[in-house]
Write a protein that holds these residues in place. Structure first.
Motif, PDB file in Angstrom:
ATOM      1  N   ARG A  18       1.753  -2.782  14.976  1.00  0.00           N
ATOM      2  CA  ARG A  18       0.300  -3.196  15.384  1.00  0.00           C
ATOM      3  C   ARG A  18      -0.062  -4.601  15.454  1.00  0.00           C
ATOM      4  NH1 ARG A  18      -4.580  -2.736  17.404  1.00  0.00           N
ATOM      5  NH2 ARG A  18      -6.285  -3.356  15.966  1.00  0.00           N
ATOM      6  N   SER A  23       0.119   0.521  20.487  1.00  0.00           N
ATOM      7  CA  SER A  23      -0.897   0.254  19.335  1.00  0.00           C
ATOM      8  C   SER A  23      -1.622   1.606  19.193  1.00  0.00           C
ATOM      9  CB  SER A  23      -1.678  -0.831  19.506  1.00  0.00           C
ATOM     10  OG  SER A  23      -2.614  -1.167  18.515  1.00  0.00           O
ATOM     11  N   LEU A  34      -1.351   3.418  15.575  1.00  0.00           N
ATOM     12  CA  LEU A  34      -2.966   3.796  14.976  1.00  0.00           C
ATOM     13  C   LEU A  34      -3.105   5.147  14.674  1.00  0.00           C
ATOM     14  CD1 LEU A  34      -5.346   1.466  16.777  1.00  0.00           C
ATOM     15  CD2 LEU A  34      -4.686   1.381  14.361  1.00  0.00           C
ATOM     16  N   GLY A  68      -3.685   5.630  10.881  1.00  0.00           N
ATOM     17  CA  GLY A  68      -5.104   5.741  10.660  1.00  0.00           C
ATOM     18  C   GLY A  68      -5.600   6.354   9.454  1.00  0.00           C
ATOM     19  N   ARG A  70      -9.129   0.085   6.842  1.00  0.00           N
ATOM     20  CA  ARG A  70      -9.361  -0.405   8.176  1.00  0.00           C
ATOM     21  C   ARG A  70      -9.751  -1.754   8.006  1.00  0.00           C
ATOM     22  NH1 ARG A  70     -12.597   1.006  12.260  1.00  0.00           N
ATOM     23  NH2 ARG A  70     -13.144   3.113  11.447  1.00  0.00           N
ATOM     24  N   LEU A  90      -5.961  -3.107   8.821  1.00  0.00           N
ATOM     25  CA  LEU A  90      -5.861  -2.698  10.315  1.00  0.00           C
ATOM     26  C   LEU A  90      -6.368  -4.033  11.160  1.00  0.00           C
ATOM     27  CD1 LEU A  90      -6.160   0.771  10.735  1.00  0.00           C
ATOM     28  CD2 LEU A  90      -4.068  -0.329  10.748  1.00  0.00           C
ATOM     29  N   THR A 115      -7.709   8.642  14.643  1.00  0.00           N
ATOM     30  CA  THR A 115      -7.430   7.225  14.871  1.00  0.00           C
ATOM     31  C   THR A 115      -8.561   6.503  14.650  1.00  0.00           C
ATOM     32  OG1 THR A 115      -5.977   8.261  16.708  1.00  0.00           O
ATOM     33  CG2 THR A 115      -6.263   5.846  16.661  1.00  0.00           C
TER      34      THR A 115
END
Length: 296
Positions: free
Chosen positions: A71, A160, A164, A168, A173, A176, A288
């Motif tokens: 990612r 990506s 995700l 996810g 978060r 990420l 996601t």
């Protein structure tokens, strides 16, 4: 819910303003220096995306480090390729190519996630590719490195997005988002050294706008998904083609012809159809985290 949808449209307007600033800055400094300062200023609004249960140390404690590394790499790749595309192509033309991402997602969903893909989604893929051909018109116009860079953004964004989907449900978060921004800062800080020039008074406001607008965009996406269902928020991103066309015309004197406008409309419509089909079949938006495809 209506305010959440409004925030989503404002978020993608902010992203378009950020990209327009990148284009304006391209005449004055390297894309690496633009990337560094935009990532730095983007940190300020992004701080407000932190949830009460998170702490800043979580940025450095991923649950699935290998996938998060992918990612990060795709985020950095899409960021640098996007900056190159925006500084070398008309804004709307760059967006038309970047919006090939949903079509690459369709292909990767079949190859990687083994999801069944119906004929309607394949038809949308072909329609989107047809729209891109109307915009770029290979054989009638020169294919520039900027076109390849924008296509690279779409490919990085698709990878990506697949990552995700997997990350996810389990990854925080803050991890990420924060990991990509911090990685971009380190990456750009090293690459900008050979060509670094001190920003002038004329470029500083644009650098601030570039970063803050991107950070506000991310912040608005986060709050939009808290106020409205994610499947109502995500389609707002296709408004970026409209924003890019308006900003390109008003600021840079870029006026796409009718054939290009038709191509961009076809790309946006087919991409939106692809999203709606994926949401109906596999609940894409519910699984996601919604973030910007390019660079976090």
């Amino acid at each position: 819910m209506q305010f959440g949808i409004f925030l989503a449209f404002f978020a993608y307007f902010s992203f378009s303003c950020s990209d327009g600033s990148v284009k304006a800055l391209g005449e004055h400094m390297s894309i690496f220096e633009i990337g560094f300062f935009s990532s730095l200023f983007a940190l300020v609004p992004t701080l407000f995306t932190k949830r009460p249960e998170d702490n800043w140390g979580n940025v450095f404690v991923p649950k699935r480090p290998v996938l998060l590394s992918i990612r990060i790499l795709t985020g950095m790749g899409s960021s640098i390729l996007g900056m190159y595309a925006f500084t070398h192509l008309p804004l709307a033309e760059a967006y038309a190519l970047i919006f090939l991402a949903p079509f690459f997602v369709t292909v990767l969903s079949r190859l990687v996630l083994k999801e069944p893909i119906g004929w309607r989604r394949w038809a949308a893929v072909l329609a989107g590719l047809g729209g891109v051909l109307l915009v770029v018109r290979p054989g009638f116009r020169e294919i520039l490195p900027g076109h390849l860079a924008a296509t690279g953004v779409a490919m990085c964004g698709a990878v990506s997005m697949i990552v995700l989907r997997i990350l996810g449900p389990s990854e925080r978060r803050i991890t990420l988002i924060g990991s990509v921004i911090l990685a971009n800062l380190v990456f750009y800080s090293v690459l900008m050294i050979p060509t670094f020039t001190v920003p002038t008074l004329n470029t500083v406001p644009l650098l601030i706008l570039c970063g803050v607008a991107a950070g506000i965009g991310n912040l608005c996406v986060v709050f939009a998904t808290r106020l409205a269902p994610a499947n109502r928020v995500a389609p707002a991103q296709y408004g970026q083609i409209i924003w890019a066309t308006l900003i390109g015309a008003a600021v840079f004197g870029e006026y796409p012809d009718l054939i290009a406008v038709a191509g961009m409309a076809l790309v946006g419509a087919s991409g939106l159809f692809t999203f709606m089909r994926e949401e109906k079949r596999v609940g894409w938006a519910r699984r996601t985290p919604l973030m910007r495809i390019r660079g976090g």
